[in-house]
Write a protein that holds these residues in place. Structure first.
Motif, PDB file in Angstrom:
ATOM      1  N   CYS A 124      30.836  38.161  50.466  1.00 17.14           N
ATOM      2  CA  CYS A 124      30.493  39.504  50.943  1.00 17.14           C
ATOM      3  C   CYS A 124      29.203  39.491  51.766  1.00 17.14           C
ATOM      4  CB  CYS A 124      30.310  40.448  49.756  1.00 17.14           C
ATOM      5  SG  CYS A 124      31.847  40.813  48.910  1.00 17.14           S
TER       6      CYS A 124
ATOM      7  N   CYS B 140      31.397  42.160  42.856  1.00 18.01           N
ATOM      8  CA  CYS B 140      32.451  43.148  43.120  1.00 18.01           C
ATOM      9  C   CYS B 140      33.841  42.572  42.878  1.00 18.01           C
ATOM     10  CB  CYS B 140      32.347  43.680  44.546  1.00 18.01           C
ATOM     11  SG  CYS B 140      32.976  42.556  45.801  1.00 18.01           S
TER      12      CYS B 140
ATOM     13  N   HIS C 247      30.295  45.021  51.160  1.00 21.36           N
ATOM     14  CA  HIS C 247      31.345  44.268  50.471  1.00 21.36           C
ATOM     15  C   HIS C 247      32.559  43.997  51.354  1.00 21.36           C
ATOM     16  CE1 HIS C 247      29.087  44.048  46.809  1.00 21.36           C
ATOM     17  NE2 HIS C 247      28.705  45.278  47.087  1.00 21.36           N
TER      18      HIS C 247
ATOM     19  N   CYS D  90      31.251  37.324  44.474  1.00 21.25           N
ATOM     20  CA  CYS D  90      30.392  38.508  44.440  1.00 21.25           C
ATOM     21  C   CYS D  90      30.725  39.294  43.163  1.00 21.25           C
ATOM     22  CB  CYS D  90      30.683  39.342  45.684  1.00 21.25           C
ATOM     23  SG  CYS D  90      29.740  40.870  45.788  1.00 21.25           S
TER      24      CYS D  90
HETATM   25 ZN   LIG Z   1      31.190  42.099  47.084  1.00 18.77          ZN
END
Ligand SMILES: [Zn+2]
Length: 310
Positions: free
Chosen positions: A181, A176, A164, A174
């Protein structure tokens, strides 16, 4: 003797590991990943521990090591694996310690990529190197660091989370919360998705109904398919950029790569070494070695034991 447990979204494995790192006994059960009750998911961990405890060598076990899919919090002893939705801040270390067979013995917890790093540094491809980055490239991209001869897990156990970091400033969002990423470019899932998007179609077993994956892209690449080759080259380039950034940041001696996507072998490693030449350019990064991981599916258990010994 150390009891080791490896918790993943697909399976939960257990083993007994000798102080020299030899894995003596291995059991494995599928993870109840779709369960909504945290206690139901934990039942599989309890079953794995009960099976290990039935081995006569359990009498010599004085500590446990646990590697888990992350994120983890090694201060709180909790885990929140992305692929096990029932576990959010689940107190895995305390629950294991409370099992009757464990009876309060010490339990060391770490993330699965940090455990793999500890294993490869102890018994595998990073052995003898003081500064290493170990990556697991599979459905996601995980990684861990060895600095000055010791596994560096960071304050909460998540240091080295290379999957990440951003390698494409305007790249895809992403899960996240960030974008571009490394995981969105270099994971097995991303390799197959990009190839499909470019017009590649799986040959042969494509009719079985299985979702196309990095293994089928690798098969096409070996047959010379230009899109499949480009998919691996693109992933290798992103990995090279991430590895080079890490080498520039902390001065690495070796990068070790494992995980399912590495079954593609030189299809990934050859372009990765080539691209590294373009990104790792400062004198102190140029000697960096790139090696394939050596411990395969046992790395999670051997690494969990290493975390318990550390
Ligand atoms: Zn990510």
């Amino acid at each position: 003797m150390i009891a080791a447990i490896d918790v993943g979204g697909t399976k939960i494995a257990g083993g007994l590991v000798a102080p020299d790192g030899t894995l003596h006994h291995r059991v494995e059960h599928p993870t109840r990943a779709r369960a909504t009750d945290p206690a139901e998911v934990f039942l599989t961990v309890a079953e794995v521990v009960a099976e290990l405890a039935a081995d006569p060598r359990w009498a010599r076990v004085d500590r446990l090591g646990v590697g888990s899919a992350g994120p983890v919090d090694i201060v709180k002893g909790t885990v929140s694996p992305v692929n096990i939705s029932a576990w959010r801040g689940f107190p895995l270390a305390a629950e294991i310690r409370a099992l009757p067979q464990v009876a309060g013995a010490p339990v060391a917890l770490g993330g699965d990529a940090v455990a793999m790093t500890a294993a490869e540094h102890w018994r595998g491809a990073a052995r003898g190197y003081a500064n290493a980055l170990c990556l697991v490239v599979s459905t996601g991209v995980g990684a861990g660091l060895v600095l000055d001869g010791r596994v560096y897990s960071g304050p909460t156990g998540n240091a080295g989370h290379l999957g990440h970091i951003t390698v494409d400033l305007d790249g895809e969002p992403c899960p996240c919360g960030s974008r571009g990423c490394l995981e969105r470019v270099a994971s097995g899932t991303a390799i197959a998705a990009w190839a499909l998007d470019q017009g590649w179609r799986p040959g042969g077993d494509g009719a079985t109904g299985l979702a196309p994956n990095a293994a089928s892209v690798a098969e096409s690449a070996r047959a010379g398919d230009p899109i499949a080759l480009a998919a691996f080259d693109r992933a290798a380039r992103a990995l090279a950029a991430g590895i080079a950034a890490t080498a520039t940041l902390v001065e690495l001696d070796v990068a070790v790569l494992g995980g399912g996507v590495l079954r593609a072998g030189e299809l990934l490693l050859a372009p990765l070494r080539r691209h590294l030449g373009s990104y790792a350019t400062l004198p102190f990064t140029r000697h960096l070695a790139v090696r394939a991981a050596e411990l395969g599916t046992d790395a999670g258990l051997i690494g969990a034991a290493a975390l318990a010994l550390d």
